[in-house]
Scaffold this active site. Structure first.
Site, short mmCIF file in Angstrom:
data_model
loop_
_atom_site.label_atom_id
_atom_site.label_comp_id
_atom_site.label_asym_id
_atom_site.label_seq_id
_atom_site.Cartn_x
_atom_site.Cartn_y
_atom_site.Cartn_z
N HIS A 63 -2.92 -5.09 -9.13
CA HIS A 63 -4.13 -5.85 -8.46
C HIS A 63 -5.40 -5.03 -8.93
CE1 HIS A 63 -2.11 -8.31 -5.24
NE2 HIS A 63 -2.13 -8.92 -6.43
N GLU A 104 3.52 -9.46 -2.15
CA GLU A 104 4.64 -8.60 -1.72
C GLU A 104 5.39 -9.14 -0.72
OE1 GLU A 104 5.77 -4.38 -0.02
OE2 GLU A 104 4.09 -4.40 -1.21
N CYS A 107 4.98 2.89 1.53
CA CYS A 107 5.44 3.76 0.58
C CYS A 107 4.66 5.06 0.53
CB CYS A 107 5.03 3.22 -0.78
SG CYS A 107 3.43 3.35 -1.63
N SER A 163 -6.64 -6.03 -3.49
CA SER A 163 -5.54 -4.96 -3.42
C SER A 163 -5.54 -4.55 -2.13
CB SER A 163 -5.93 -3.73 -4.32
OG SER A 163 -5.27 -2.41 -3.98
N ASN A 194 -3.62 -2.20 -0.69
CA ASN A 194 -3.71 -0.53 -0.43
C ASN A 194 -5.13 -0.22 -0.42
OD1 ASN A 194 -3.98 1.35 -2.86
ND2 ASN A 194 -2.71 -0.45 -3.29
#
Length: 320
Positions: free
Chosen positions: A47, A134, A203, A231, A233
């Protein structure tokens, strides 16, 4: 140069590309070298608009669905780092496409966990954001209805499982550490028998970047997170800065997006980047501040990262 006000810039480390993103971008670039353009990519490989446009210029063709790929093509078709539902590789096989899976190995781990839980007869709870690629990919590993999505603490309080004694949970890899911990705590209190992942699903890169942001958030007047609005994250980094007390945190894609009415009168600034944002964009943003301020940059290290993921099997040197 005289006349510029001073600006202390705290540069978060680690920041930017994670191992999964490096692997995915390298997969597209390697496929272009090995097979020549075009190389088809289902969904944005990561992204970040700058990355996607750069790969387009080299001959990558981005599609949302496999039906957009010309029938009978022999060109590689690459799946993005976010992972895909099981139906996508099956569809690719039925079309005789040369498919290459660039799913981040840490996302693949979540897919496998969900599948194992399901085979053991557990009802699977996925903590994540509806509509994110995801989450779509993870839920798509199992039959419809097998996974229950919980997005918020409020939903966790009201979630009604089919069998409270037979639950297991997994999470999206790019969530807020704090939000996820709250949701998990609520679920565990309500359903003590719920099975947890063997190892944390969020992660290492997401965790490390959030911890770096937390370390500097209260030391600065403002923070810029370099990243794309889609995005996950990157959005979580902005939220982490706000939660830790940073007076003004903004998600910015390029230097041209900086709102100087907000960022033009500060004495200190923190800069970080989401896991799919290249370092060149961080440098571009610091350069933009350097045009207006006498900038002094200080890197704030929290942890060293040395994670590496090999390329998908078809793209490794020994594959030929």
């Amino acid at each position: 140069m005289a006349g510029k006000p001073p600006l202390r810039v705290l540069l978060c480390a680690p920041r930017g590309f994670c191992a999964g993103v490096v692997r995915a971008i390298d997969a597209v670039e390697r496929a272009l070298v090995l097979y020549g353009p075009p190389v088809y990519v289902r969904h944005e490989i990561v992204h970040n608009k700058y990355v996607v446009e750069g790969l387009k210029a080299k001959g990558a063709v981005f599609v949302e669905e496999l039906g957009e790929v010309p029938a009978g093509t022999r060109a590689p078709v690459i799946f993005s780092a976010h992972g895909v539902p099981k139906s996508v590789p099956e569809d690719a096989a039925s079309r005789n496409f040369f498919a290459i899976d660039a799913t981040c190995p840490l996302v693949t781990k979540v897919h496998r966990e969900a599948t194992v839980h399901y085979k053991k007869g557990h009802e699977v709870v996925l903590i994540g954001h509806a509509g994110h690629p995801e989450v779509i990919g993870t839920m798509g590993q199992l039959p419809p209805g097998a996974v229950s999505l919980v997005e918020t603490a409020e939903q966790a309080r009201h979630f009604t499982p089919r069998d409270p004694e037979n639950l297991a949970y997994t999470t999206q890899t790019t969530l807020s550490i704090d939000d996820t911990a709250e949701i998990v705590a609520i679920l565990k209190e309500r359903f003590p028998a719920m099975v947890a992942p063997h190892k944390e699903d969020i992660c290492y890169a997401t965790t490390n970047r959030q911890e770096a942001v937390k370390k500097v958030a209260r030391q600065v007047d403002a923070m810029i997170v370099v990243g794309a609005p889609n995005s996950s994250n990157s959005q979580r980094l902005r939220e982490a800065a706000e939660r830790e007390g940073c007076p003004n945190a903004a998600l910015v894609q390029r230097a041209g997006d900086i709102d100087w009415s907000v960022f033009g009168a500060i004495a200190s600034l923190a800069v970080t980047a989401g896991a799919s944002a290249p370092e060149i964009l961080v440098e571009e943003i610091i350069d933009a501040f350097a045009e207006r301020f006498d900038v002094e940059v200080e890197t704030v290290h929290t942890v060293e990262e040395d994670v590496f993921f090999p390329l998908p099997r078809q793209l490794r040197p020994d594959a030929a």
